[in-house]
Design an enzyme around this catalytic site. Sequence first.
Site, PDB file in Angstrom:
ATOM      1  N   GLY A   9      13.825 -23.174 -24.616  1.00 19.47           N
ATOM      2  CA  GLY A   9      12.504 -22.834 -25.119  1.00 19.47           C
ATOM      3  C   GLY A   9      12.590 -21.836 -26.263  1.00 19.47           C
ATOM      4  N   GLY A  47      18.198 -18.677 -39.701  1.00 21.71           N
ATOM      5  CA  GLY A  47      19.504 -18.683 -40.340  1.00 21.71           C
ATOM      6  C   GLY A  47      20.448 -19.744 -39.809  1.00 21.71           C
ATOM      7  CE1 TYR A 145       4.457 -19.026 -15.571  1.00 21.77           C
ATOM      8  CE2 TYR A 145       3.087 -17.135 -14.985  1.00 21.77           C
ATOM      9  CZ  TYR A 145       4.102 -17.690 -15.740  1.00 21.77           C
ATOM     10  OH  TYR A 145       4.776 -16.916 -16.655  1.00 21.77           O
ATOM     11  CB  ALA A 147       4.418 -19.954  -6.048  1.00 23.38           C
ATOM     12  CB  ILE A 178       4.155 -11.128 -24.022  1.00 22.69           C
ATOM     13  CG1 ILE A 178       4.990 -10.481 -22.909  1.00 22.69           C
ATOM     14  CG2 ILE A 178       4.893 -11.073 -25.358  1.00 22.69           C
ATOM     15  CD1 ILE A 178       5.379  -9.052 -23.158  1.00 22.69           C
TER      16      ILE A 178
END
Length: 241
Positions: A9, A47, A145, A147, A178
């Site tokens: 991810g 990069g 989620y 759990a 976040i």
Amino acid sequence: MTRTILVTGGGTGIGRAVAARFAAADAVVHITGRRKDVLASAAAELGSSVRPIVCDNTDPEQVTTALAELDGPIDVLVNNAGGNTDFDLPDQDGLAGVLAHWRANLDANLISAVLTTTAVESRLAEGGAVIHIGSIAADQGAGSYGAAKAGLASWNVDLARRLGARGITTNVVAPGYIRETEFFRDKLPAERAGQLVDATCTGRAGIPVDIAETVYFLASAGARHITGQTLGVNGGAHTTR
């Protein structure tokens, strides 16, 4: 010596920040994800040492095929792929709907990490590190989620015991709120965002680099005796002792 890093991810958000942090330290960083264009864009911006691999880490065949492309040992594995799949699935009635939501979150957040780690376990370098991205939801609750992230933390303890003899550490970094990620799919109301910030001791939302720096530390020489742990990075919104 140049290290080899694998970040699942890794095209956006926290995963991209993690890839950028290791790339800045002259590591070769492989990033996986399902969206070829997103991965290619991230690699181009970060990069030449960042290399994209299109892969759905919930699919055993794709994991096997994609990761066979990697050369040599892997020094650091970062299982970042996941997220709350409830934002993506339509509402469904009955037990079939419940099953669909639970399976999706378990696959995305727990099974993806298990498959990826298992696929590369024999290729993890002696003295290396595995870091999983968990969530504050594992302790505060968020349905399937939360759990799934709690399951990830539990499995990490078993993994730490298994890998410890090879000097490999494995830990969970558990973020709170976040910003600058795709997590909420731009659906988080301003009022709720304010509540999440108010719950912190620092008075601010986290940003992806906060998590990236913690991941980088856990893969460093200074963290070789830290393993089997879950580290909260949430500004004090959930405290431990």
